[in-house]
Scaffold this motif. Structure first.
Motif, PDB file in Angstrom:
ATOM      1  N   SER A 195       0.820  -1.337  -0.110  1.00 60.66           N
ATOM      2  CA  SER A 195       0.028  -0.010   0.091  1.00 60.66           C
ATOM      3  C   SER A 195       0.781   1.152  -0.038  1.00 60.66           C
ATOM      4  CB  SER A 195      -1.151   0.031   1.167  1.00 60.66           C
ATOM      5  OG  SER A 195      -0.197  -0.155   2.368  1.00 60.66           O
ATOM      6  N   THR A 196       2.031   0.801   0.194  1.00 61.29           N
ATOM      7  CA  THR A 196       2.938   2.134   0.380  1.00 61.29           C
ATOM      8  C   THR A 196       3.326   2.578  -1.216  1.00 61.29           C
ATOM      9  OG1 THR A 196       5.155   0.916   0.646  1.00 61.29           O
ATOM     10  CG2 THR A 196       3.763   1.834   2.660  1.00 61.29           C
ATOM     11  N   VAL A 197       3.414   1.715  -2.207  1.00 68.21           N
ATOM     12  CA  VAL A 197       3.758   2.057  -3.554  1.00 68.21           C
ATOM     13  C   VAL A 197       2.698   2.686  -4.271  1.00 68.21           C
ATOM     14  CG1 VAL A 197       4.486   1.078  -5.739  1.00 68.21           C
ATOM     15  CG2 VAL A 197       5.481   0.117  -3.556  1.00 68.21           C
ATOM     16  N   THR A 198       2.630   3.860  -4.792  1.00 67.47           N
ATOM     17  CA  THR A 198       1.753   4.615  -5.453  1.00 67.47           C
ATOM     18  C   THR A 198       1.981   4.574  -7.081  1.00 67.47           C
ATOM     19  OG1 THR A 198       2.855   6.525  -5.504  1.00 67.47           O
ATOM     20  CG2 THR A 198       1.084   6.198  -3.634  1.00 67.47           C
ATOM     21  N   ARG A 255      -3.960  -1.325  -7.373  1.00 71.33           N
ATOM     22  CA  ARG A 255      -3.688  -2.147  -6.701  1.00 71.33           C
ATOM     23  C   ARG A 255      -4.954  -3.283  -7.052  1.00 71.33           C
ATOM     24  NH1 ARG A 255      -3.903  -1.700  -0.812  1.00 71.33           N
ATOM     25  NH2 ARG A 255      -2.616  -3.427  -0.653  1.00 71.33           N
ATOM     26  N   LEU A 256      -4.832  -4.663  -6.798  1.00 69.09           N
ATOM     27  CA  LEU A 256      -5.691  -5.482  -6.815  1.00 69.09           C
ATOM     28  C   LEU A 256      -6.402  -5.877  -5.531  1.00 69.09           C
ATOM     29  CD1 LEU A 256      -4.094  -7.591  -9.717  1.00 69.09           C
ATOM     30  CD2 LEU A 256      -5.944  -6.135  -9.943  1.00 69.09           C
ATOM     31  N   THR A 258     -11.144 -14.243  -6.663  1.00 70.80           N
ATOM     32  CA  THR A 258     -11.544 -14.606  -5.210  1.00 70.80           C
ATOM     33  C   THR A 258     -10.268 -14.240  -4.244  1.00 70.80           C
ATOM     34  OG1 THR A 258     -12.867 -16.281  -6.100  1.00 70.80           O
ATOM     35  CG2 THR A 258     -12.208 -16.521  -3.611  1.00 70.80           C
ATOM     36  N   TRP A 259      -9.024 -14.329  -4.808  1.00 77.99           N
ATOM     37  CA  TRP A 259      -7.831 -14.384  -4.011  1.00 77.99           C
ATOM     38  C   TRP A 259      -7.641 -12.750  -3.613  1.00 77.99           C
ATOM     39  CZ3 TRP A 259      -3.947 -16.285  -1.189  1.00 77.99           C
ATOM     40  CH2 TRP A 259      -2.665 -15.686  -1.429  1.00 77.99           C
ATOM     41  N   PHE A 260      -7.914 -11.816  -4.973  1.00 78.01           N
ATOM     42  CA  PHE A 260      -7.255 -10.476  -4.495  1.00 78.01           C
ATOM     43  C   PHE A 260      -8.623  -9.726  -3.727  1.00 78.01           C
ATOM     44  CE2 PHE A 260      -4.431 -11.083  -8.216  1.00 78.01           C
ATOM     45  CZ  PHE A 260      -3.234 -10.682  -7.342  1.00 78.01           C
ATOM     46  N   ALA A 261      -9.842  -9.964  -4.234  1.00 80.04           N
ATOM     47  CA  ALA A 261     -10.822  -9.675  -3.495  1.00 80.04           C
ATOM     48  C   ALA A 261     -10.792  -9.960  -1.857  1.00 80.04           C
ATOM     49  CB  ALA A 261     -12.237 -10.081  -3.724  1.00 80.04           C
ATOM     50  N   ALA A 262     -10.019 -10.795  -1.365  1.00 81.06           N
ATOM     51  CA  ALA A 262      -9.977 -11.305  -0.028  1.00 81.06           C
ATOM     52  C   ALA A 262      -8.828 -10.524   0.607  1.00 81.06           C
ATOM     53  CB  ALA A 262      -9.889 -12.845  -0.003  1.00 81.06           C
ATOM     54  N   GLN A 263      -7.947  -9.764  -0.128  1.00 81.58           N
ATOM     55  CA  GLN A 263      -6.969  -9.267   0.274  1.00 81.58           C
ATOM     56  C   GLN A 263      -7.007  -8.023   0.992  1.00 81.58           C
ATOM     57  OE1 GLN A 263      -3.332 -10.356  -0.863  1.00 81.58           O
ATOM     58  NE2 GLN A 263      -4.397 -12.322  -0.491  1.00 81.58           N
ATOM     59  N   LYS A 264      -6.349  -7.591   1.951  1.00 81.78           N
ATOM     60  CA  LYS A 264      -6.659  -6.148   2.439  1.00 81.78           C
ATOM     61  C   LYS A 264      -5.819  -5.208   1.856  1.00 81.78           C
ATOM     62  CE  LYS A 264      -9.066  -7.288   6.133  1.00 81.78           C
ATOM     63  NZ  LYS A 264      -8.805  -8.698   6.655  1.00 81.78           N
TER      64      LYS A 264
END
Lengths: 424, 96
Positions: free
Chosen positions: B39-42, B47-48, B90-96
Motif C-alpha cells: 500500500s506504500t507504492v503509488t 492495486r488489486l 477471489t484471492w485478490f478480493a479477499a486481500q486487505k
C-alpha cells in the motif's frame, strides 16, 4: 543513504534475534527452516522478501556484497542523458527491516552435501534450501580482444553502474559527426530488447545533440525482440542516423581492437569514436562454483520449483536460469522469485508446490515518450517453461502515437512499482 | 438437521477459504510486477487487493475478449482460463 558495515551487522543481529523469539508453530524452537539467497538483484531481493511474506517462520539470509543495488532497466536512459544514475540506485535498508539477515559478503563456495554456503571472509552459512540469483557474468575472452581492460575503453554497460556512466561520458565527449557502434551478441543474453532500446535512446541523443553523427548496430543475429516495432520507429524517428546490420549482412563482430576502437567483422572493419560492446554472457560465477551451470554456462531448472536439475536443494532464478520461453528480464526474475519463494516455503515444511503460471512484461523506450512492450504468460510443459498459446505478444504494429506515449508512461510506472516493492 | 448441514457446509467453505489463502492461485504472484501489492507504492496501475471480485472477473474477461482496450492486459488476460480468473478474483478480493 549509505549503510555502514556496522549498521549492516546490527540489522543482521536484530533480524536474527527477532527470528529467535518468533513463535514457531509446527517447528521446535530454534529449528526454523533456513533459506539462504545469494544475489541482491530483482530476483534475489524479491525472493528473500517473498519468503518472509509467505512464511515469517523461515529464517532468510540474503548474501550480497554491494551496499547499493544499481538497476539495469532504464539505465539506457542514463546513457542517453535522460536521467541520473542515482535514480537507478537502491539500498537494502528496507530489505533488512523486513526481517532478512544481510550478509554483506561475496559468496565464494557451496558445499552441496553439507548444505553450506561459504563467504569471502570464511564464514559458512548453513541452509535447508539455497536460492541462487547471481545474474550474469561477462564471458571474458569469448570475443577475441575483449577482456576486462578493453571494457575500460569500449564499455559493455551491461551491468549498470560505473560502466553506464563511462559510456555516457564517452558520448558526451564525442564531437558532432562521430561514429557510434554497438555490437549485440547471439542469444541468449540479459534483456533481449536491451541493445535495441539502447540504440534508440542513443540515436535520440545524437539526433537532438549531435545530428551529424551516425550509429551502427552490428548484430550477431538476424532477428531480435520487438524487431518490427523497433524498425518501424527507427524509420520514423531516426532515418539515416541509425543503421542495423544483421548477421546475414556481416553484422557478427569476430574481434575487437581496443587501441583503435575498431570492431572487426567477416565483412569489414568499423572504427568507432564510441564503441559499446555487449559481449557474450553466462550465469554469475557462483552458479559455476555450485555446479548448477551446464556446458552452456546457464542453469537448467525444474519449471515448477526452480530447483536445479543438476544439484539438489539449490534453486536458480533470474537471468542465470534456463527458463525456457521466459526472457532474461527484471520482470521475469521478479515473477520467478515469488513463484520460487512459494515453492521453497512449501518444500521446507514438507509440502508439494502446485504447477505455477508466470508472467513477463517488458517495456522498451524508442524515444523518451515512445514506449513499446512485449508480454507473455508461461506454464511448465515438457520440463520447461512454455508460452501459453494465444497469450502474450508485442504492442500492435499500427497504433496511434497516444498509445506509444501511454506505454512510455506505463514503463516508468512499472519501474517505480517493482523497485518500490523490492527495495522500498 | 438442515441447520447442521448448513453449519457443516459453512465450516467446509471456511476451511476451503483458509486453504485457498495458504497458496496463491496460479499467476497471482506475478501481478504485483505492475499492480502494487504494497500500500506504500503509488502507481497509475490499480492495486488489486480488496477490489470487488465481480469487477476483477469482468475486467479480465473483457480484456481477454478484446471488448475492453488494454495496453498489455489484453495480451496477458488471454493466458488465463475462466476458472483461473475466478480464483484470482477471489484471492485478490479477499486481500486487505
Amino acid at each position: 543513504m549509505k549503510i555502514t558495515r556496522r549498521r549492516f551487522l546490527e540489522l543482521g543481529v536484530t533480524a536474527t534475534a527477532s527470528a529467535a523469539v518468533w513463535p514457531l508453530p509446527g517447528f521446535a524452537q530454534g529449528a526454523a527452516p533456513r533459506v539462504v539467497v545469494v544475489g541482491g538483484g530483482f530476483g534475489g531481493a524479491s525472493c528473500a522478501r517473498a519468503l518472509r511474506q509467505v512464511d515469517p517462520r523461515i529464517a532468510v539470509t540474503l548474501v550480497e556484497p554491494n551496499p547499493t543495488f544499481t538497476a539495469c532497466p532504464f539505465s539506457n536512459g542514463v546513457i542517453a542523458g535522460l536521467r541520473e544514475l542515482s535514480a537507478q540506485q537502491f539500498t537494502y535498508e528496507r530489505v533488512a527491516a523486513a526481517g532478512i539477515t544481510l550478509a554483506r559478503q561475496l559468496a565464494t563456495g557451496v558445499d552441496v552435501p553439507g548444505k553450506t554456503v561459504t563467504l569471502a571472509d570464511g564464514v559458512r552459512l548453513p541452509y535447508d534450501r539455497l536460492v541462487l540469483a547471481p545474474g550474469i557474468d561477462i564471458r571474458w575472452g569469448a570475443l577475441p580482444g575483449y577482456d576486462e581492460a578493453a571494457a575500460a575503453q569500449m564499455p559493455h554497460a551491461w551491468k549498470a553502474g560505473e560502466q553506464t556512466l563511462l559510456l555516457r561520458r564517452q558520448l558526451e565527449a564525442m564531437d558532432d559527426g562521430g561514429l557510434v557502434v554497438i555490437s549485440s551478441p547471439a542469444n541468449p543474453f540479459r534483456c533481449p530488447p536491451g541493445p535495441y532500446e539502447r540504440a534508440s535512446l542513443i540515436a535520440h541523443y545524437l539526433k537532438t545533440r549531435k545530428p551529424k553523427s551516425k550509429l551502427i548496430v552490428l548484430d550477431a543475429k538476424d532477428a531480435f525482440s520487438k524487431q518490427r516495432l523497433f524498425q518501424a520507429a527507427w524509420a520514423e524517428l531516426y532515418p539515416g542516423l541509425l543503421e542495423w546490420v544483421p548477421l546475414s549482412k556481416g553484422g557478427a563482430v569476430t574481434s575487437v581492437d581496443v587501441a583503435t576502437r575498431t570492431l572487426v567483422t567477416d565483412f569489414g572493419r568499423h572504427q568507432a569514436k564510441v564503441a559499446n560492446v555487449i559481449p557474450p554472457q553466462k550465469a554469475g560465477r557462483i552458479a559455476e562454483v555450485a555446479g548448477v551451470a551446464d556446458r552452456s554456462g546457464w542453469c537448467p531448472i525444474d519449471p515448477v520449483t526452480f530447483e536445479s536439475k543438476l544439484q539438489p536443494g539449490i534453486h536458480v532464478i533470474g537471468d542465470a536460469a534456463i527458463a525456457g520461453a521466459m526472457p532474461k528480464s527484471a520482470f521475469a526474475a521478479n515473477s520467478q522469485a515469488k513463484t520460487c519463494a512459494a515453492a521453497v516455503a512449501l518444500l521446507v515444511t514438507g509440502g508439494t508446490p502446485s504447477s505455477p503460471k508466470l508472467i513477463n512484461t517488458c517495456y522498451s523506450l524508442v524515444a523518451p515518450d515512445y514506449g513499446i512492450s512485449v508480454a507473455g504468460v508461461y506454464v511448465p510443459a515438457g520440463g520447461q517453461l512454455a508460452d501459453v498459446p494465444g497469450a502474450g505478444g508485442v504492442s500492435p504494429s499500427e497504433a496511434p502515437r497516444g498509445a506509444r506515449t501511454a506505454e512510455a508512461v506505463l514503463a516508468e510506472a512499472w519501474f517505480r512499482t517493482i523497485t518500490g516493492e523490492v527495495f522500498g | 438437521m438442515p441447520k447442521a448441514v448448513a453449519a457443516a457446509i459453512g465450516l467446509l467453505s471456511i476451511a476451503a477459504a483458509v486453504v485457498a489463502s495458504a497458496e496463491p492461485p496460479a499467476g497471482a504472484v506475478s501481478c504485483s510486477g505492475c499492480h502494487p501489492a504494497s500500500s506504500t507504492v503509488t502507481s497509475a496501475v490499480p492495486r488489486l487487493a480488496g477490489q470487488d471480485r465481480a469487477a476483477i472477473v469482468r475486467a479480465m474477461q473483457e480484456f481477454r475478449s478484446g471488448q475492453r482496450a488494454g495496453t498489455v492486459m489484453d495480451r496477458i488476460a488471454k493466458g488465463f482460463t475462466d476458472d483461473e480468473i475466478q480464483a484470482l478474483a477471489t484471492w485478490f478480493a479477499a486481500q486487505k
